[in-house]
Enzyme design. Structure first.
Site, PDB file in Angstrom:
ATOM      1  N   ASP A   1       2.658   1.686  -0.555  1.00  0.00           N
ATOM      2  CA  ASP A   1       1.401   1.391   0.132  1.00  0.00           C
ATOM      3  C   ASP A   1       1.178  -0.118   0.192  1.00  0.00           C
ATOM      4  OD1 ASP A   1      -1.003   1.950   1.365  1.00  0.00           O
ATOM      5  OD2 ASP A   1      -2.104   2.030  -0.523  1.00  0.00           O
TER       6      ASP A   1
ATOM      7  N   TYR B   1      -0.865   8.604  -6.979  1.00  0.00           N
ATOM      8  CA  TYR B   1      -1.673   9.297  -5.976  1.00  0.00           C
ATOM      9  C   TYR B   1      -1.790  10.792  -6.281  1.00  0.00           C
ATOM     10  CZ  TYR B   1      -1.804   5.278  -2.864  1.00  0.00           C
ATOM     11  OH  TYR B   1      -2.028   4.046  -2.319  1.00  0.00           O
TER      12      TYR B   1
ATOM     13  N   LYS C   1       9.739  -0.700 -10.767  1.00  0.00           N
ATOM     14  CA  LYS C   1       9.379  -1.573 -11.892  1.00  0.00           C
ATOM     15  C   LYS C   1       9.961  -0.926 -13.148  1.00  0.00           C
ATOM     16  CE  LYS C   1       6.853  -5.085 -13.528  1.00  0.00           C
ATOM     17  NZ  LYS C   1       7.055  -6.495 -13.196  1.00  0.00           N
TER      18      LYS C   1
ATOM     19  N   ASP D   1       7.833  -6.917  -8.009  1.00  0.00           N
ATOM     20  CA  ASP D   1       7.217  -8.252  -7.904  1.00  0.00           C
ATOM     21  C   ASP D   1       8.183  -9.243  -7.236  1.00  0.00           C
ATOM     22  OD1 ASP D   1       8.653  -7.673 -10.190  1.00  0.00           O
ATOM     23  OD2 ASP D   1       7.433  -8.852 -11.560  1.00  0.00           O
TER      24      ASP D   1
END
Ligand code: NAD
Length: 345
Positions: free
Chosen positions: A229, A124, A171, A205
């Protein structure tokens, strides 16, 4: 003394929800002085920008704002007003609780999650460029300072609200440097809370799968901006959808309270959208302003109306309009006692 609060109605369904929320907050008995300022596409003609200086000045002055959603054009056009506001005001923490409500039909009945999303960097940061005609690059920024700051916010929230565990989501198996730094920072901060708040981490995930299978195992989640988000919408879905998901953007100098959902343009001006998410954001604002008992009273009134199911909007299976929903909450608030400790807090 009345609290002076900046009110940004927003666009799409924003103005109707903001009006319903203002009426409900006024009915709690806490005194507010609302400073209404506008932002969004409609401002461009007169001010040359969707975020006129007066909006930021008002929030900096009052230190607290509540806002309806603001539309962001997809692909081209101006940068998101919502993102610009968070960055300009240094609102580094995005707090998004997701708690089951009786009367809202969902797959799980005992979800009680708090999403703490880093709000200023990651993808972002807005650093994007085209590479020739057929490629584009977005730069993902992760810093130790912002990562430790958001992790500390999550742990402090856990301590202050009696929560048992913080899970850092990342991740780092793939983005070893950027997400690796986020995880390393979370671990550093976690060491300061050892013995008080449990800590663990999950790959994003796997986290998504676990949340839709056994959400009861999780408590406070801390995530970089983009995963935050996405996972907060997932958490909203677990408790009944975007219509019931509140949020707060908190910094050291100011706080802006807003729903997780957007401006849902197709329902604009129809007195149809669910005001729950913005009203619950108002309850978060009451806590921030030092009125926890009034916040509970407001949430109880809202939950009672939802559980009863007679005056709720279409998304909760009812056929009441936004304003009738607000009226029912105000009626409930009137029936509870705004006296003594509750009124004074
Ligand atoms: P959205 O949240 O506006 O709407 C998606 C769908 O969710 C709607 O069509 C509706 O079916 C449902 N929904 C959302 N809010 C609801 C409510 N209060 N009551 C009942 N149903 C509701 O998402 P979108 O369509 O992806 O985004 C629309 C615009 O909002 C975009 O321009 C987007 O950039 C903007 N947006 C703004 C904010 C913000 O102001 N913070 C946040 C997200 C999206």
């Amino acid at each position: 003394m009345a609290h002076r609060v900046t009110l940004i109605p927003g666009d799409g369904i924003g103005p109707e929800l903001a009006e319903a929320t203002r009426r409900v907050l006024d009915a709690t008995g806490i005194e507010f002085e609302w400073e209404v300022v506008d932002a969004g596409e409609a401002m461009i003609a007169a001010h040359g920008t969707p975020l006129p200086d007066g909006v930021l000045e008002s929030i900096r002055r009052n230190k607290v704002a509540i806002k309806g959603p603001i539309t962001t054009p997809v692909g081209e056009g101006f940068r998101s007003v919502n993102v610009t506001l968070r960055q300009a005001l240094g609102l580094y923490a995005n707090l998004r609780p997701a708690r089951s409500m009786q009367g809202v039909v969902t797959r799980f009945s005992d979800v009680d999650l708090v999403i703490v999303r880093e709000n200023t960097e990651d993808l972002y940061a807005g650093i994007e460029h085209r590479v020739g005609r057929d490629a584009a690059e977005s730069i993902k920024i992760i810093t130790r300072e912002a990562s430790e700051r958001i992790a500390r916010f999550a742990f402090e929230y856990a301590v202050a609200n009696g929560r048992r565990k913080v899970t850092a989501v990342h991740k780092a198996n793939i983005m070893k440097l950027s997400d690796g730094l986020f995880l390393e920072s979370a671990r550093t901060v976690a060491a300061d809370y050892e013995g008080r708040v449990e800590f663990e981490d999950r790959i994003v995930d796997n986290m998504c799968m676990q949340l839709v299978q056994k959400p009861e195992l999780y408590d406070v989640l801390v995530l970089p901006n983009l995963y935050g988000d996405i996972v907060s919408d997932l958490a909203a879905g677990l408790v009944g959808g975007l219509g019931v998901a509140p949020g707060a953007n908190i910094g050291t100098e100011a706080a802006v309270f807003e729903a997780v959902h957007g401006s849902a343009p197709k329902y604009a001006g129809q007195n149809k959208a669910n005001p729950t998410a913005l009203i619950l954001s108002g309850a978060l604002m009451l806590r921030h302003l030092g009125h926890p008992d009034t916040a509970w009273r407001l949430e109880d009134a809202l939950r009672a109306v939802v559980a009863e199911g007679r005056s709720v909007t279409y998304d909760l299976g009812g056929n009441a309009g936004t304003s009738q929903f607000a009226d029912a909450i105000i009626e409930r608030l009137g029936a509870s006692t705004p006296t003594g400790a509750a009124a004074a807090t």
